[in-house]
Design an enzyme around this catalytic site. Sequence first.
Site, short mmCIF file in Angstrom:
data_model
loop_
_atom_site.label_atom_id
_atom_site.label_comp_id
_atom_site.label_asym_id
_atom_site.label_seq_id
_atom_site.Cartn_x
_atom_site.Cartn_y
_atom_site.Cartn_z
N ALA A 75 13.11 -8.76 2.45
CA ALA A 75 13.76 -8.57 0.84
C ALA A 75 13.32 -7.29 0.20
CB ALA A 75 13.09 -9.80 0.18
N SER A 76 12.75 -7.29 -0.89
CA SER A 76 12.51 -6.05 -1.48
C SER A 76 11.48 -5.28 -1.01
CB SER A 76 12.18 -6.28 -3.08
OG SER A 76 13.32 -6.67 -3.80
N LEU A 77 10.56 -5.56 0.03
CA LEU A 77 9.80 -4.97 0.64
C LEU A 77 10.46 -3.63 1.39
CD1 LEU A 77 6.67 -6.92 2.60
CD2 LEU A 77 6.85 -5.72 0.35
#
Length: 359
Positions: A75-77
Site C-alpha cells: 500500500a502506501s509504503l
Amino acid sequence: MTLNQLTLVFCLFYFSLQSQNLKAIDSLMKLHEDNGFSGNVLYANKDSIVFKGSYGYANFEKEIKLNDNSKFDLASLSKQFTAVSILMLIEQNKLQYTTDIKTIWPNLPYNGITIEHLLRHQSGLPDYMDFLEKKSYWDQSKIATNQDIINLLTTSNFPLLFKSGTENRYSNTGYVVLASIVEKLSETTFEEFLQKNIFTPLDMNNSKIVRRIYKPDNDPNLTVGYFKKGNKNKPNYLFNDELKIYDGIVGDGMIHTTTTDLYKWIKALKNNTLISKSNTEKMFSGDAISSSTGFGLMIQDSKSLGKYVLHTGNWQGYINFMLYVLKSEEFVVILSNNSYEEYSLINNQLIKNGRQSTN
C-alpha cells in the site's frame, strides 16, 4: 486500552522479566496471532537481523501458512520507492527539485507545482479517488491507469485544494504524478524502472508491482488480504469490487514485497547505495512547511528513540508499518494481511525485546 491490550502489555512485562531472548518476542507474537494478527515481522539492529517471524496464513481458505517469501501489498509504503526513483532521475540531471511539472505536461491547468512540492505532499492536487468514484467522470466498469489520471487532471479543470507550496496535505495523486514522470523521462514503465534500477541491483528478488485484476499474477507467494480481526479460522475475504477501478494505478501503492527485502531496502538507503548522502538526508528531513514530512516517509522525534522515519500502509485488508531509527540504526517492519491495527504495540515490543536480545 482494551482488555486484550492490557493482557498483552502485562505479558510483555512478564516475559521481559523472565527471559531476555528471542523466545520472548516469538511468544509475544503468538499472543498477537491468537488476537487476530496474521502477518510477518522483522526487527534489525544495525547490520543484523535480530528477529523475524511469520504468524498466520497467506491464504486462510486454502490453509497456506505464511513464510519468509510471502509477499504483502505494501500500500502506501510503496511511496518511498517512488520518491527514490525521482531522486535517481535528479542525480541523472533529468530533473531538478524546482522543475515545474508544466514543463513535462504543458497542458496541465496548474501553475507552480514543483517536483519537491509533489514529494512533500505540498502540491494541492485533488485526490484522484474523489473523481474516479463519480460516474460523471469515470466509467465504473473500467480500470484506471496513471495516464487516465493525467488525462483527467488535464481536461477536467479540478481546482487545487490550496496554493502549491503553502500547505502540507497527504496526496496519493502527487505520487501517481511522480510515477508518471518516472515513466515519461525514463521512457519505460514504472514497473520496469523499479526492477532495473532498484529491485535487481539490491537483490530484492521477492519484490515487484502487482495489479491483480489489471494484470493477473499467479505467483504462489502472493498473500490474500482479509478484513475481519478476531477468529483466525473464519476471516472475511475483503476484496471490495468497487475498488477495482484503482487497480491499474501505480506510484502511490501496488508494490508487493517481503520483510527481508524491505531490510535490504533500508540498508541501501542507509549506505547511500542508490542515491547520494545529501539526497538521502533531504529525503529523511522535513522543511519549513512541515517538519514531519520527508519524501515518501514521515519524520518523528522522541526522547526514547531520537529521530526516526516511518510510514504506514492500508489497502484491501493489508495494514503495514515500517520504522527506522537513525541514531541506533534499528529497523522494524510489520506486514499484516488481516487488518490488524495494533502495529504500534507490536513495534514497541519488537524494539524493547530486540534490544534485550542484542545486549
